[in-house]
Write a protein that holds these residues in place. Structure first.
Motif, mmCIF file in Angstrom:
data_model
loop_
_atom_site.group_PDB
_atom_site.id
_atom_site.type_symbol
_atom_site.label_atom_id
_atom_site.label_comp_id
_atom_site.label_asym_id
_atom_site.label_seq_id
_atom_site.Cartn_x
_atom_site.Cartn_y
_atom_site.Cartn_z
ATOM 1 N N ASN A 224 0.832 -1.213 0.000
ATOM 2 C CA ASN A 224 0.000 0.000 0.000
ATOM 3 C C ASN A 224 0.865 1.262 0.000
ATOM 4 N N GLU A 225 0.249 2.353 -0.444
ATOM 5 C CA GLU A 225 0.880 3.672 -0.404
ATOM 6 C C GLU A 225 -0.169 4.694 -0.014
ATOM 7 N N GLY A 226 0.268 5.808 0.561
ATOM 8 C CA GLY A 226 -0.641 6.900 0.847
ATOM 9 C C GLY A 226 -0.398 7.549 2.196
ATOM 10 N N GLU A 227 -1.225 8.551 2.475
ATOM 11 C CA GLU A 227 -1.097 9.307 3.721
ATOM 12 C C GLU A 227 -1.319 8.438 4.953
ATOM 13 N N ASP A 228 -2.208 7.447 4.851
ATOM 14 C CA ASP A 228 -2.438 6.559 5.994
ATOM 15 C C ASP A 228 -1.179 5.783 6.355
ATOM 16 N N VAL A 229 -0.401 5.412 5.352
ATOM 17 C CA VAL A 229 0.857 4.701 5.600
ATOM 18 C C VAL A 229 1.841 5.633 6.307
ATOM 19 N N SER A 230 1.906 6.881 5.877
ATOM 20 C CA SER A 230 2.780 7.853 6.546
ATOM 21 C C SER A 230 2.381 8.014 8.006
ATOM 22 N N ALA A 231 1.078 8.073 8.276
ATOM 23 C CA ALA A 231 0.591 8.205 9.653
ATOM 24 C C ALA A 231 0.927 6.961 10.464
ATOM 25 N N LEU A 232 0.811 5.785 9.858
ATOM 26 C CA LEU A 232 1.182 4.541 10.539
ATOM 27 C C LEU A 232 2.652 4.563 10.916
ATOM 28 N N LYS A 233 3.508 4.964 9.996
ATOM 29 C CA LYS A 233 4.946 5.018 10.277
ATOM 30 C C LYS A 233 5.244 5.987 11.418
ATOM 31 N N LEU A 234 4.555 7.107 11.444
ATOM 32 C CA LEU A 234 4.733 8.067 12.529
ATOM 33 C C LEU A 234 4.349 7.431 13.870
ATOM 34 N N LEU A 235 3.216 6.737 13.911
ATOM 35 C CA LEU A 235 2.798 6.058 15.148
ATOM 36 C C LEU A 235 3.816 5.012 15.572
ATOM 37 N N LEU A 236 4.308 4.232 14.619
ATOM 38 C CA LEU A 236 5.313 3.214 14.950
ATOM 39 C C LEU A 236 6.563 3.854 15.537
ATOM 40 N N CYS B 21 5.999 5.051 19.082
ATOM 41 C CA CYS B 21 5.880 3.938 20.035
ATOM 42 C C CYS B 21 7.170 3.130 20.154
ATOM 43 N N GLY B 22 8.221 3.542 19.440
ATOM 44 C CA GLY B 22 9.518 2.890 19.561
ATOM 45 C C GLY B 22 9.725 1.705 18.638
ATOM 46 N N TYR B 23 8.915 1.585 17.604
ATOM 47 C CA TYR B 23 9.017 0.447 16.683
ATOM 48 C C TYR B 23 9.397 0.847 15.265
ATOM 49 N N GLY B 24 9.750 2.087 15.039
ATOM 50 C CA GLY B 24 10.009 2.516 13.676
ATOM 51 C C GLY B 24 11.304 3.252 13.467
ATOM 52 N N ALA B 25 12.305 2.948 14.267
ATOM 53 C CA ALA B 25 13.569 3.684 14.172
ATOM 54 C C ALA B 25 14.191 3.592 12.785
ATOM 55 N N ARG B 26 13.961 2.490 12.092
ATOM 56 C CA ARG B 26 14.580 2.300 10.776
ATOM 57 C C ARG B 26 13.641 2.612 9.613
ATOM 58 N N LEU B 27 12.475 3.148 9.912
ATOM 59 C CA LEU B 27 11.525 3.446 8.847
ATOM 60 C C LEU B 27 11.848 4.779 8.189
ATOM 61 N N ASP B 28 11.679 4.829 6.876
ATOM 62 C CA ASP B 28 11.887 6.086 6.167
ATOM 63 C C ASP B 28 10.633 6.948 6.258
#
Length: 78
Positions: A13-25, A28-35
């Motif tokens: 998937n792609e889109g603004e919802d994915v960007s928001a998910l990455k921000l939440l991750l 919460c300490g689960y997205g240190a390596r996410l772009d």
């Protein structure tokens, strides 16, 4: 993003919802390596699975409403 996206988010998937998910991750300490893109890539899938396992959830790697519920609860506590 509305409180929940209109669909379950998963690879590719792609889109603004994915960007928001990455921000939440990240919050919460689960997205240190996410772009900072709006692409649900394999790294996003891995971060979601890691979060799901830590929460005692089935590790699907897809961000459904239960996953968002728990991310939002944890983000409120941080």
């Amino acid at each position: 993003m509305a409180l929940y996206p209109d669909e379950i988010l998963c690879f590719p998937n792609e889109g603004e919802d994915v960007s928001a998910l990455k921000l939440l991750l990240r919050q919460c300490g689960y997205g240190a390596r996410l772009d900072n893109t709006n692409v649900y890539d394999r790294a996003t899938e891995h971060a979601v699975k890691t979060f799901q396992v830590a929460q005692g959830m089935p590790a699907s790697g897809a961000a459904d409403n239960e996953t968002f519920d728990r991310l939002l609860l944890l983000a409120d506590r941080t």
